[in-house]
Design an enzyme around this catalytic site. Structure first.
Site, mmCIF file in Angstrom:
data_model
loop_
_atom_site.group_PDB
_atom_site.id
_atom_site.type_symbol
_atom_site.label_atom_id
_atom_site.label_comp_id
_atom_site.label_asym_id
_atom_site.label_seq_id
_atom_site.Cartn_x
_atom_site.Cartn_y
_atom_site.Cartn_z
ATOM 1 N N ASP A 165 0.831 -1.221 0.000
ATOM 2 C CA ASP A 165 0.000 0.000 0.000
ATOM 3 C C ASP A 165 0.856 1.257 0.000
ATOM 4 O O ASP A 165 0.638 2.168 0.797
ATOM 5 C CB ASP A 165 -0.940 -0.010 1.218
ATOM 6 C CG ASP A 165 -1.855 -1.226 1.216
ATOM 7 O OD1 ASP A 165 -1.329 -2.341 1.339
ATOM 8 O OD2 ASP A 165 -3.061 -1.061 1.085
ATOM 9 N N ASP A 193 -1.646 -2.572 -3.993
ATOM 10 C CA ASP A 193 -1.965 -1.140 -3.921
ATOM 11 C C ASP A 193 -0.717 -0.302 -4.194
ATOM 12 O O ASP A 193 0.045 0.032 -3.289
ATOM 13 C CB ASP A 193 -2.609 -0.754 -2.581
ATOM 14 C CG ASP A 193 -4.085 -1.130 -2.528
ATOM 15 O OD1 ASP A 193 -4.592 -1.675 -3.523
ATOM 16 O OD2 ASP A 193 -4.724 -0.873 -1.497
ATOM 17 N N TYR A 196 -2.314 4.463 -6.230
ATOM 18 C CA TYR A 196 -3.488 5.192 -5.723
ATOM 19 C C TYR A 196 -3.961 6.268 -6.705
ATOM 20 O O TYR A 196 -4.544 7.269 -6.317
ATOM 21 C CB TYR A 196 -3.237 5.778 -4.320
ATOM 22 C CG TYR A 196 -3.233 4.703 -3.257
ATOM 23 C CD1 TYR A 196 -2.146 3.854 -3.119
ATOM 24 C CD2 TYR A 196 -4.316 4.516 -2.420
ATOM 25 C CE1 TYR A 196 -2.145 2.845 -2.176
ATOM 26 C CE2 TYR A 196 -4.321 3.508 -1.464
ATOM 27 C CZ TYR A 196 -3.222 2.674 -1.354
ATOM 28 O OH TYR A 196 -3.238 1.677 -0.418
ATOM 29 N N HIS A 315 -3.557 -9.463 -1.061
ATOM 30 C CA HIS A 315 -3.800 -8.087 -0.614
ATOM 31 C C HIS A 315 -4.663 -7.987 0.652
ATOM 32 O O HIS A 315 -4.285 -7.326 1.619
ATOM 33 C CB HIS A 315 -4.408 -7.256 -1.742
ATOM 34 C CG HIS A 315 -4.502 -5.813 -1.400
ATOM 35 N ND1 HIS A 315 -3.387 -5.044 -1.108
ATOM 36 C CD2 HIS A 315 -5.567 -4.980 -1.245
ATOM 37 C CE1 HIS A 315 -3.757 -3.821 -0.812
ATOM 38 N NE2 HIS A 315 -5.074 -3.750 -0.877
ATOM 39 N N HIS A 325 -11.383 -2.304 7.175
ATOM 40 C CA HIS A 325 -11.398 -3.504 6.320
ATOM 41 C C HIS A 325 -11.568 -4.797 7.123
ATOM 42 O O HIS A 325 -11.111 -5.858 6.707
ATOM 43 C CB HIS A 325 -10.115 -3.586 5.479
ATOM 44 C CG HIS A 325 -9.869 -2.368 4.646
ATOM 45 N ND1 HIS A 325 -10.800 -1.879 3.761
ATOM 46 C CD2 HIS A 325 -8.807 -1.535 4.571
ATOM 47 C CE1 HIS A 325 -10.319 -0.793 3.171
ATOM 48 N NE2 HIS A 325 -9.121 -0.556 3.651
HETATM 49 FE FE FE2 Z 1 -6.187 -1.968 -0.434
#
Ligand code: FE2
Length: 467
Positions: A165, A193, A196, A315, A325
């Protein structure tokens, strides 16, 4: 009344603290403020000087065993020579340069047209050898190097960086450069990720270009083993973009065919003493699906006497005690966890949650709808689950944990950082996590991991080394 309430709060706090002591998990007091991380502006990463200069250079393993490398780069024009990589052994006079042509493509996304995206696969490299490689033509030639891994073998030491990320904020910059300051990192396991870009209006594709320029100082010199996250989907029906993973698949090639996969979103490689399986949280994985069938066959191919360390990269985490999440990885866990335990997977690295967490070795495979055992239990055949989505992207830190800390959670901290997995031999690997606020040599969490196939004993975290 007020006193009673205070007494209640106090006794609850005492009970909670006793609980925390009993199960032994640690929630770090190091907690960042939840605010968006500041994005580095596009102007931070101008294209390199020179006519049609190659840019956004990145490399990844190009075959199954480590004798191949995929070299990827972008040029504004598609002219003669711009799609060729030249390479030679560093320890030579360079008079015997070999060259490989790339496959070249370009894509459109809403109002954006990409540059020419080149991917060249070099094969038949010597193991454990430094190579120079050269891209571009005329005065715009740029030169880089990489080192191939040692021949695959059970006791071959190898050091992976682990990043997830990442994005392209000032915090991302700190993460990447902290990692690069560690001279031992030889390849990066990337838990999904990347850029972005989709957090910007109309999924501003220029952010994919700036991301490529941002990571080049690292990714041009050591392979990044990519897994795809939700920010790679780039699905935007409102602007007519309905082909999932379009920018990612054009820009980041992986050697999926070498592991008989039918999709770049799931594949495997062998590198030194590690067998790395990359899975896709955002592709179908239920029984009868291509990813499910592939993984079932794939796990049978892993030969622990050749590659003792079985590592999975995915992920969405399966064990995550952050409120962000929470349980998003649950259906994949239900689907695949029995296989992971049966095959004694050593470590699962995940991203997605923008914080750090390391689990105990637990499994939750006894559960069925009637037995009521719907909780994880200690299991020495289970992997350690590590959430490393703490690269520092634009969305900021995930600093809200479930309370109390569940027993499966060994250590958790809402900070940005990266990890180092230092495989020593077939039995031991030293794993360390490094938060951005400290210099790279400072270890914020660490554990000597024991290989599940050769030494399936319980490990203890090196609590003393935490700061
Ligand atoms: Fe993500």
């Amino acid at each position: 009344m007020r006193l009673n309430r205070l007494a209640f709060v106090f006794s609850t706090a005492v009970l909670l603290s006793i609980f925390v002591v009993i199960h032994g998990g640690v929630t770090s007091s190091y907690v960042r403020v939840a605010e968006p991380s500041e994005e580095m502006p596009l102007e931070t990463f101008p294209p390199p000087a020179g006519l049609n200069a190659p840019e956004q250079v990145h490399i990844t393993q190009g075959d199954h065993a480590g004798r191949g490398m995929i070299i990827s780069w972008v040029t504004p024009l598609n002219v003669e020579g711009s799609n060729v990589v030249k390479y030679w052994i560093a320890d030579s006079d360079g008079s015997e340069k070999k060259s490989v042509p790339a496959s070249t493509s370009s894509y459109r996304y809403y109002d954006y047209t990409s540059g020419y995206l080149h991917h060249a696969t070099i094969k038949g490299l010597k193991y454990d050898t430094k190579y120079f490689y050269q891209l571009g033509t005329g005065r715009s030639i740029r030169q880089f190097f990489f080192v191939t891994p040692p021949k695959v073998g059970p006791d071959v030491p190898y050091t992976f960086g682990v990043i997830g990320d990442l994005g392209q904020t000032y915090a991302s910059n700190q993460t990447l450069y902290n990692y690069m300051s560690n001279p031992k990192g030889q390849a990066v396991l990337f838990a999904g990720d990347l850029s972005y870009a989709d957090d910007h209006p109309n999924h501003d594709q220029r952010k994919w270009d700036s991301y490529g320029r941002f990571v080049e100082p690292c990714a041009a010199y050591q392979p990044f083993i990519w897994a795809a996250g939700n920010h790679e989907i780039d699905y935007a029906q409102s602007i007519g973009e309905t082909q999932p993973f379009k920018p990612y698949k054009h820009r980041y090639h992986v050697p999926y065919r070498a592991s008989k996969s039918t999709s770049p979103l799931w594949y495997s490689i062998k590198r030194a003493s590690a067998y790395i399986i990359v899975l896709s949280s955002y592709s179908a994985y239920d029984k009868y699906t291509p990813q499910n069938s592939w993984l079932e066959d794939e796990l049978k191919k892993v030969n622990r006497s050749e590659t003792p360390w079985l590592i999975v990269l995915v992920h969405a985490p399966w064990y995550n005690s952050n409120n962000y999440h929470y349980m998003e990885g649950e259906s994949m866990r239900v689907t695949f966890e029995p296989w992971f335990v049966q095959n004694k997977v050593d470590i699962v690295f995940a991203g997605h949650v923008h914080a750090y967490e390391r689990s105990e070795r637990v499994s939750n495979i006894k559960y069925n709808i009637t037995d009521g055992m719907s909780y994880p239990v200690k299991d020495q055949s289970a992997p350690v689950y590590i959430t490393i989505g703490d690269g520092g992207n634009i969305e900021g830190i995930a600093n809200s944990y479930t309370d109390p800390q569940p027993s499966y959670s060994a250590y958790r901290e809402a900070s940005f950082g990266h990890a180092i997995l230092d495989i020593k031999n077939r039995t031991h690997a030293h794993y360390t996590w490094h938060r951005n606020q400290d210099n790279e040599p400072v270890i914020a969490d660490s554990i000597w991991l024991k290989n599940r196939f050769y030494l399936p004993e319980e490990e203890t975290a090196s609590v003393d080394s935490r700061v």
